[in-house]
Scaffold this motif. Structure first.
Motif, PDB file in Angstrom:
ATOM      1  N   ILE A 124      -6.128   5.002  -2.563  1.00  0.00           N
ATOM      2  CA  ILE A 124      -5.772   3.862  -1.700  1.00  0.00           C
ATOM      3  C   ILE A 124      -7.035   3.198  -1.152  1.00  0.00           C
ATOM      4  O   ILE A 124      -7.118   1.957  -1.076  1.00  0.00           O
ATOM      5  N   PHE A 125      -8.029   4.005  -0.798  1.00  0.00           N
ATOM      6  CA  PHE A 125      -9.292   3.433  -0.318  1.00  0.00           C
ATOM      7  C   PHE A 125      -9.923   2.572  -1.410  1.00  0.00           C
ATOM      8  O   PHE A 125     -10.439   1.476  -1.139  1.00  0.00           O
TER       9      PHE A 125
ATOM     10  N   SER B 281       2.679   5.988  -2.915  1.00  0.00           N
ATOM     11  CA  SER B 281       3.727   6.831  -3.480  1.00  0.00           C
ATOM     12  C   SER B 281       3.507   7.046  -4.976  1.00  0.00           C
ATOM     13  O   SER B 281       3.638   8.164  -5.491  1.00  0.00           O
ATOM     14  N   GLY B 282       3.150   5.962  -5.677  1.00  0.00           N
ATOM     15  CA  GLY B 282       2.889   6.091  -7.110  1.00  0.00           C
ATOM     16  C   GLY B 282       1.691   6.970  -7.404  1.00  0.00           C
ATOM     17  O   GLY B 282       1.723   7.782  -8.331  1.00  0.00           O
ATOM     18  N   LEU B 283       0.635   6.828  -6.609  1.00  0.00           N
ATOM     19  CA  LEU B 283      -0.559   7.651  -6.815  1.00  0.00           C
ATOM     20  C   LEU B 283      -0.277   9.122  -6.541  1.00  0.00           C
ATOM     21  O   LEU B 283      -0.743  10.006  -7.258  1.00  0.00           O
ATOM     22  N   PHE B 284       0.517   9.402  -5.497  1.00  0.00           N
ATOM     23  CA  PHE B 284       0.808  10.792  -5.149  1.00  0.00           C
ATOM     24  C   PHE B 284       1.674  11.449  -6.219  1.00  0.00           C
ATOM     25  O   PHE B 284       1.492  12.629  -6.547  1.00  0.00           O
TER      26      PHE B 284
ATOM     27  N   LEU C 171       0.828  -1.210   0.000  1.00  0.00           N
ATOM     28  CA  LEU C 171       0.000   0.000   0.000  1.00  0.00           C
ATOM     29  C   LEU C 171       0.859   1.254   0.000  1.00  0.00           C
ATOM     30  O   LEU C 171       0.519   2.259  -0.653  1.00  0.00           O
ATOM     31  N   ALA C 172       1.984   1.213   0.709  1.00  0.00           N
ATOM     32  CA  ALA C 172       2.868   2.379   0.745  1.00  0.00           C
ATOM     33  C   ALA C 172       3.444   2.652  -0.645  1.00  0.00           C
ATOM     34  O   ALA C 172       3.517   3.815  -1.089  1.00  0.00           O
TER      35      ALA C 172
END
Length: 474
Positions: free
Chosen positions: A365-366, A345-348, A340-341
């Motif tokens: 993430i949700f 990071s990729g999404l941000f 998830l971390a």
């Protein structure tokens, strides 16, 4: 052919057709007859003489007769277009219109003309030999930057599951070709929901008839016979495990479980089977992300290694809790958090940053967490529809046996009930099982494999005209 090559689309080559201008028509006719090359086309090209005549005929209600409809032919030598229009020969005019459109894309320098396009690498020697007979040549080119080759899923002979993939979309050229794994998964899921030896045998019979082109009104569906045959075989295997032969008739022993007697066991098996398929889909998705954008982007993608690590960690943690193994549960939880971390990071990084970027990342993430759990539980429908199929067959069989002991009229009623009941339950459940297996394939599995869509390979293929049409040549 190595097995790894069978899981990738057909390798394409960028090529140029170089031919004397006087032999351009002959070269194009040879390419069209070979039917294995896609030529670049000019967008918004003005129709040529054949195209204009074809439009006039269509304005008078003639059939389409061009790409996508009707029958199209190409004359070996240039025909008399006025005579074709007079004879209302839409097929030959449509072929000439297509040839004009391809010829419009040729680059001409002096006495030489050249056209660019795509060709399967294995077909390059054959096409080159055909062009050499027309005085031309096929020259390999570098693929243009920023342009992916078109995708052609690898043919696999008479048994092919590629329609399952192409119905969903066209994979990117760099992606894996999941046709065979997806086909096997679909027939297995169908069999779990439709487990009955007798019903499966009927599907096999239907597949054989479809393969033979019977009935003729369904001949256009002939390419779907592998799906019907695979579904029938999987249903027979599952039916043998359930002890079902046109319902719980007692003619077969229960080799694994009886669905109506141990539904919880069937439910657990269905969810575990779905979890295994999802893990494989995550792994294939990670491979696709590497092939599309490299290891770095694949590491942080929710459909790449980050998502794979999260799912495997979650599965290990769940197994540790169920089996009361604290070390496994803790290790799995740590892996899931790490996944998830990475995904966060990729999404941000894909956002504009700041507070809005954090909020967008939290929502993403949700969504990853919710989709992972709901997608896994979605496979419980395999057990649910398997139970429904068994319950309907049981109802028909109980009614049949109940009537059969009431004299001649009861026997006649039993035969009628069994025939009508089996027909209705067979048709209804086969449709439901097919649709539900397709839904699981598309939404739960394919959504993890494919992020970008490719462009399908569309080779130009027009058969030569019949010899009688030679009278129309100049």
């Amino acid at each position: 052919m190595p097995w790894t090559e069978g899981l990738t689309p057909v390798r394409m080559r960028r090529v140029a057709v170089v031919v004397p201008q006087a032999g351009l028509r002959d070269a194009l006719v040879r390419i069209a007859e070979a039917g294995c090359m896609e030529l670049d086309r000019v967008e918004g090209a003005v129709p040529g003489p054949a195209g204009l005549r074809l439009r006039r005929l269509r304005g008078h209600g003639e059939p389409a007769g061009s790409e996508g409809g009707g029958t199209t032919f190409l004359a070996v030598a240039a025909p008399d277009l006025d005579q074709l229009e007079e004879l209302r020969d839409v097929g030959l005019l449509a072929g000439e219109a297509q040839l004009e459109e391809r010829a419009e894309g040729a680059v001409r320098r002096g006495d030489v003309a050249a056209l660019a396009g795509w060709c399967p690498a294995a077909e390059v020697p054959r096409v080159a030999a055909r062009l050499a007979a027309a005085g031309g040549s096929l020259v390999p080119l570098r693929s243009p930057r920023g342009t992916d080759p078109p995708t052609l899923l690898r043919p696999s002979g008479p048994v092919s599951f590629t329609p399952l993939v192409t119905t969903y979309g066209t994979p990117a050229y760099a992606d894996l070709d999941p046709s065979w794994p997806a086909g096997l998964a679909w027939v297995t899921m169908f069999g779990i929901m439709f487990g009955d030896v007798g019903h499966g045998a009927l599907l096999l019979l239907g597949a054989l008839m479809l393969r033979l082109g019977r009935p003729r009104r369904l001949a256009r569906l002939r390419r779907l016979w592998p799906f019907l045959a695979g579904a029938g075989l999987a249903s027979m295997i599952a039916g043998a495990a359930y002890g079902e032969f046109f319902g719980p008739t007692g003619l077969l022993p229960v080799l694994w479980l009886a669905p109506l007697e141990t539904p919880a066991r069937l439910l657990a098996a269905a969810v575990l089977f779905g979890a295994g398929l999802l893990a494989l889909a995550h792994a294939a998705g990670a491979v696709n992300r590497v092939r599309e954008g490299g290891w770095v982007s694949a590491l942080y993608a929710a459909s790449g290694f980050a998502g794979l690590l999260f799912y495997l960690g979650l599965a290990l943690a769940a197994a540790g809790l169920v089996r009361h193994v604290p070390a496994a549960a803790a290790g799995g939880a740590a892996g899931a958090v790490a996944g998830l971390a990475l995904a966060a990071s990729g999404l941000f990084q894909a956002t504009a940053g700041g507070g809005a970027g954090l909020a967008e990342t939290a929502v993403g993430i949700f969504d990853v967490v919710v989709r992972t759990s709901t997608n896994t539980l979605s496979f419980a429908r395999l057990a649910a529809f398997g139970l429904t199929h068994a319950a309907l067959a049981d109802l028909v069989w109980r009614g049949t046996t109940g009537l059969s002991g009431r004299g001649a009229a009861g026997v006649a009623g039993a035969v009628l009930l069994f025939t009508v009941g089996t027909t209705l339950s067979f048709g209804l459940e086969a449709l439901v099982a097919g649709v539900q297996a397709l839904r699981l394939e598309f939404y739960e599995l394919f959504s993890r494999l494919f992020e970008t869509e490719g462009r399908p390979f569309r080779p130009w293929h027009v058969p030569p005209a019949e010899p009688a049409d030679a009278l129309l040549r100049r």
